[in-house]
Design a protein around this motif. Sequence first.
Motif, PDB file in Angstrom:
ATOM      1  N   VAL A   1       0.807  -1.237   0.000  1.00  0.00           N
ATOM      2  CA  VAL A   1       0.000   0.000   0.000  1.00  0.00           C
ATOM      3  C   VAL A   1       0.831   1.274   0.000  1.00  0.00           C
ATOM      4  CG1 VAL A   1      -1.974  -1.116   1.095  1.00  0.00           C
ATOM      5  CG2 VAL A   1      -0.214  -0.055   2.531  1.00  0.00           C
ATOM      6  N   GLY A   2       2.149   1.169  -0.017  1.00  0.00           N
ATOM      7  CA  GLY A   2       2.979   2.369  -0.039  1.00  0.00           C
ATOM      8  C   GLY A   2       3.154   2.997   1.323  1.00  0.00           C
ATOM      9  N   LEU A   3       3.884   4.108   1.352  1.00  0.00           N
ATOM     10  CA  LEU A   3       4.169   4.793   2.609  1.00  0.00           C
ATOM     11  C   LEU A   3       2.915   5.418   3.201  1.00  0.00           C
ATOM     12  CD1 LEU A   3       6.089   5.912   4.756  1.00  0.00           C
ATOM     13  CD2 LEU A   3       6.687   7.754   3.166  1.00  0.00           C
ATOM     14  N   ALA A   4       2.176   6.168   2.384  1.00  0.00           N
ATOM     15  CA  ALA A   4       1.005   6.873   2.910  1.00  0.00           C
ATOM     16  C   ALA A   4      -0.069   5.900   3.388  1.00  0.00           C
ATOM     17  CB  ALA A   4       0.442   7.805   1.838  1.00  0.00           C
ATOM     18  N   GLY A   5      -0.243   4.790   2.683  1.00  0.00           N
ATOM     19  CA  GLY A   5      -1.302   3.854   3.038  1.00  0.00           C
ATOM     20  C   GLY A   5      -0.943   2.889   4.150  1.00  0.00           C
ATOM     21  N   ALA A   6       0.329   2.784   4.484  1.00  0.00           N
ATOM     22  CA  ALA A   6       0.767   1.822   5.493  1.00  0.00           C
ATOM     23  C   ALA A   6       0.327   2.251   6.887  1.00  0.00           C
ATOM     24  CB  ALA A   6       2.281   1.666   5.448  1.00  0.00           C
ATOM     25  N   ARG A   7       0.065   1.279   7.731  1.00  0.00           N
ATOM     26  CA  ARG A   7      -0.312   1.527   9.119  1.00  0.00           C
ATOM     27  C   ARG A   7       0.709   0.850  10.030  1.00  0.00           C
ATOM     28  NH1 ARG A   7      -5.791   2.290  10.091  1.00  0.00           N
ATOM     29  NH2 ARG A   7      -5.150   2.398  12.298  1.00  0.00           N
ATOM     30  N   VAL A   8       1.278   1.639  10.935  1.00  0.00           N
ATOM     31  CA  VAL A   8       2.288   1.091  11.837  1.00  0.00           C
ATOM     32  C   VAL A   8       1.667   0.048  12.761  1.00  0.00           C
ATOM     33  CG1 VAL A   8       3.916   1.647  13.693  1.00  0.00           C
ATOM     34  CG2 VAL A   8       3.733   3.157  11.708  1.00  0.00           C
ATOM     35  N   ASP A   9       0.402   0.219  13.130  1.00  0.00           N
ATOM     36  CA  ASP A   9      -0.217  -0.772  13.999  1.00  0.00           C
ATOM     37  C   ASP A   9      -0.360  -2.126  13.297  1.00  0.00           C
ATOM     38  OD1 ASP A   9      -2.115   0.184  12.270  1.00  0.00           O
ATOM     39  OD2 ASP A   9      -3.667   0.515  13.790  1.00  0.00           O
ATOM     40  N   ARG A  10      -0.632  -2.108  11.972  1.00  0.00           N
ATOM     41  CA  ARG A  10      -0.678  -3.375  11.234  1.00  0.00           C
ATOM     42  C   ARG A  10       0.707  -4.008  11.177  1.00  0.00           C
ATOM     43  NH1 ARG A  10      -4.557  -1.034   7.231  1.00  0.00           N
ATOM     44  NH2 ARG A  10      -2.754  -0.451   5.960  1.00  0.00           N
ATOM     45  N   ILE A  11       1.723  -3.186  10.951  1.00  0.00           N
ATOM     46  CA  ILE A  11       3.092  -3.704  10.913  1.00  0.00           C
ATOM     47  C   ILE A  11       3.455  -4.325  12.251  1.00  0.00           C
ATOM     48  CG2 ILE A  11       5.529  -3.036  10.735  1.00  0.00           C
ATOM     49  CD1 ILE A  11       4.605  -0.873   8.707  1.00  0.00           C
ATOM     50  N   ALA A  12       3.107  -3.633  13.337  1.00  0.00           N
ATOM     51  CA  ALA A  12       3.411  -4.148  14.671  1.00  0.00           C
ATOM     52  C   ALA A  12       2.692  -5.465  14.931  1.00  0.00           C
ATOM     53  CB  ALA A  12       3.026  -3.106  15.724  1.00  0.00           C
ATOM     54  N   ASP A  13       1.410  -5.529  14.555  1.00  0.00           N
ATOM     55  CA  ASP A  13       0.655  -6.766  14.753  1.00  0.00           C
ATOM     56  C   ASP A  13       1.267  -7.916  13.964  1.00  0.00           C
ATOM     57  OD1 ASP A  13      -1.111  -5.495  16.423  1.00  0.00           O
ATOM     58  OD2 ASP A  13      -2.683  -5.229  14.915  1.00  0.00           O
ATOM     59  N   ASP A  14       1.616  -7.643  12.704  1.00  0.00           N
ATOM     60  CA  ASP A  14       2.197  -8.695  11.867  1.00  0.00           C
ATOM     61  C   ASP A  14       3.550  -9.157  12.394  1.00  0.00           C
ATOM     62  OD1 ASP A  14       0.010  -8.582  10.231  1.00  0.00           O
ATOM     63  OD2 ASP A  14       0.971  -7.396   8.654  1.00  0.00           O
ATOM     64  N   ALA A  15       4.289  -8.236  13.009  1.00  0.00           N
ATOM     65  CA  ALA A  15       5.604  -8.577  13.563  1.00  0.00           C
ATOM     66  C   ALA A  15       5.504  -9.177  14.956  1.00  0.00           C
ATOM     67  CB  ALA A  15       6.486  -7.333  13.608  1.00  0.00           C
ATOM     68  N   GLY A  16       4.304  -9.135  15.551  1.00  0.00           N
ATOM     69  CA  GLY A  16       4.127  -9.659  16.903  1.00  0.00           C
ATOM     70  C   GLY A  16       4.865  -8.845  17.946  1.00  0.00           C
ATOM     71  N   ILE A  17       4.766  -7.513  17.786  1.00  0.00           N
ATOM     72  CA  ILE A  17       5.534  -6.632  18.663  1.00  0.00           C
ATOM     73  C   ILE A  17       4.697  -5.405  18.999  1.00  0.00           C
ATOM     74  CG2 ILE A  17       6.642  -5.175  16.896  1.00  0.00           C
ATOM     75  CD1 ILE A  17       9.288  -5.649  18.429  1.00  0.00           C
ATOM     76  N   ASN A  18       5.004  -4.761  20.102  1.00  0.00           N
ATOM     77  CA  ASN A  18       4.291  -3.560  20.508  1.00  0.00           C
ATOM     78  C   ASN A  18       4.560  -2.416  19.540  1.00  0.00           C
ATOM     79  OD1 ASN A  18       4.316  -0.836  22.146  1.00  0.00           O
ATOM     80  ND2 ASN A  18       2.954  -2.229  23.254  1.00  0.00           N
ATOM     81  N   LYS A  19       3.509  -1.654  19.203  1.00  0.00           N
ATOM     82  CA  LYS A  19       3.635  -0.551  18.251  1.00  0.00           C
ATOM     83  C   LYS A  19       4.685   0.462  18.698  1.00  0.00           C
ATOM     84  CE  LYS A  19       0.832   3.191  16.262  1.00  0.00           C
ATOM     85  NZ  LYS A  19      -0.549   3.731  16.170  1.00  0.00           N
ATOM     86  N   GLN A  20       4.726   0.747  19.970  1.00  0.00           N
ATOM     87  CA  GLN A  20       5.688   1.736  20.458  1.00  0.00           C
ATOM     88  C   GLN A  20       7.122   1.269  20.290  1.00  0.00           C
ATOM     89  OE1 GLN A  20       4.861   4.837  21.152  1.00  0.00           O
ATOM     90  NE2 GLN A  20       2.797   4.139  20.570  1.00  0.00           N
ATOM     91  N   ARG A  21       7.315  -0.030  20.306  1.00  0.00           N
ATOM     92  CA  ARG A  21       8.676  -0.526  20.103  1.00  0.00           C
ATOM     93  C   ARG A  21       9.119  -0.333  18.639  1.00  0.00           C
ATOM     94  NH1 ARG A  21      12.318  -2.900  23.091  1.00  0.00           N
ATOM     95  NH2 ARG A  21      10.868  -3.014  24.819  1.00  0.00           N
ATOM     96  N   VAL A  22       8.159  -0.381  17.712  1.00  0.00           N
ATOM     97  CA  VAL A  22       8.493  -0.072  16.320  1.00  0.00           C
ATOM     98  C   VAL A  22       9.066   1.336  16.238  1.00  0.00           C
ATOM     99  CG1 VAL A  22       7.592   0.226  13.984  1.00  0.00           C
ATOM    100  CG2 VAL A  22       6.730  -1.641  15.424  1.00  0.00           C
ATOM    101  N   TYR A  23       8.394   2.295  16.896  1.00  0.00           N
ATOM    102  CA  TYR A  23       8.899   3.669  16.903  1.00  0.00           C
ATOM    103  C   TYR A  23      10.222   3.766  17.654  1.00  0.00           C
ATOM    104  CZ  TYR A  23       4.536   5.447  14.945  1.00  0.00           C
ATOM    105  OH  TYR A  23       3.481   5.723  14.114  1.00  0.00           O
ATOM    106  N   ALA A  24      10.383   2.952  18.702  1.00  0.00           N
ATOM    107  CA  ALA A  24      11.637   2.984  19.451  1.00  0.00           C
ATOM    108  C   ALA A  24      12.811   2.544  18.594  1.00  0.00           C
ATOM    109  CB  ALA A  24      11.526   2.089  20.688  1.00  0.00           C
ATOM    110  N   TYR A  25      12.567   1.568  17.728  1.00  0.00           N
ATOM    111  CA  TYR A  25      13.634   1.087  16.850  1.00  0.00           C
ATOM    112  C   TYR A  25      13.908   2.049  15.699  1.00  0.00           C
ATOM    113  CZ  TYR A  25      14.241  -3.675  18.696  1.00  0.00           C
ATOM    114  OH  TYR A  25      14.555  -4.756  19.463  1.00  0.00           O
ATOM    115  N   PHE A  26      12.856   2.621  15.091  1.00  0.00           N
ATOM    116  CA  PHE A  26      13.022   3.313  13.819  1.00  0.00           C
ATOM    117  C   PHE A  26      12.663   4.800  13.848  1.00  0.00           C
ATOM    118  CE2 PHE A  26      12.520  -1.170  12.812  1.00  0.00           C
ATOM    119  CZ  PHE A  26      13.613  -1.376  11.991  1.00  0.00           C
TER     120      PHE A  26
END
Length: 207
Positions: free
Chosen positions: A28-53
């Motif tokens: 879906v590209g950058l604009a369409g992407a959702r960090v919460d979906r990425i976090a769910d798919d990775a099995g990780i807390n959303k805030q940790r995604v932001y902590a890493y990147f």
Amino acid sequence: MSGPVSQPAEPGSRSRILRAATAEFARVGLAGARVDRIADDAGINKQRVYAYFGSKAALFDAAVAEGFRQLRADVPIADGPGDLVDYALRLYDFHVGNPALSRLLLWEQLERPLLDSTKRPDHHDGRVADYVKGLGDNDTDDVVRLSLVLVSMAAWPAANRQVVMDVTATDSRSVQDLLEGSMRETVANAARAVIDEWRGRSGARRE
């Protein structure tokens, strides 16, 4: 969101995030992407995604960088002049087998500005130097343009499957078979013809 915050590493968590992010951004590209979906798919807390990147845009850039890292690992540079055609085919096979990188690069063209800070010389400069060596041509600028033609042959069909389907009158289920079969042979023949003609012109210039 500010820059990434140092956090204790979890085994494999960064690679899981990048895999999930690559799939999401490619779809879906950058604009369409959702960090919460990425976090769910990775099995990780959303805030940790932001902590890493740090941000969604930075995660997109990291996903592209990871795609190029995989390309460098899977497609070694050509081993001398006789390997250039096979090198082009290795690039082709990578893109056919890994469509996510091609899709990410298309989204990047649409959604990320062309900035000097986004250049990737660590990847491209080594490849261009290999073409210069393989072709025995000291006109680096000319070889750079040639390398773009060969890379385009290798990457374009896999990145533009809709056009391939339209032009060849192939149904959507058969595009992959076409890319892995007769289209691959056509790319090999085209790359060989371009390289042979270039070598002839290069030799004539040196005489």
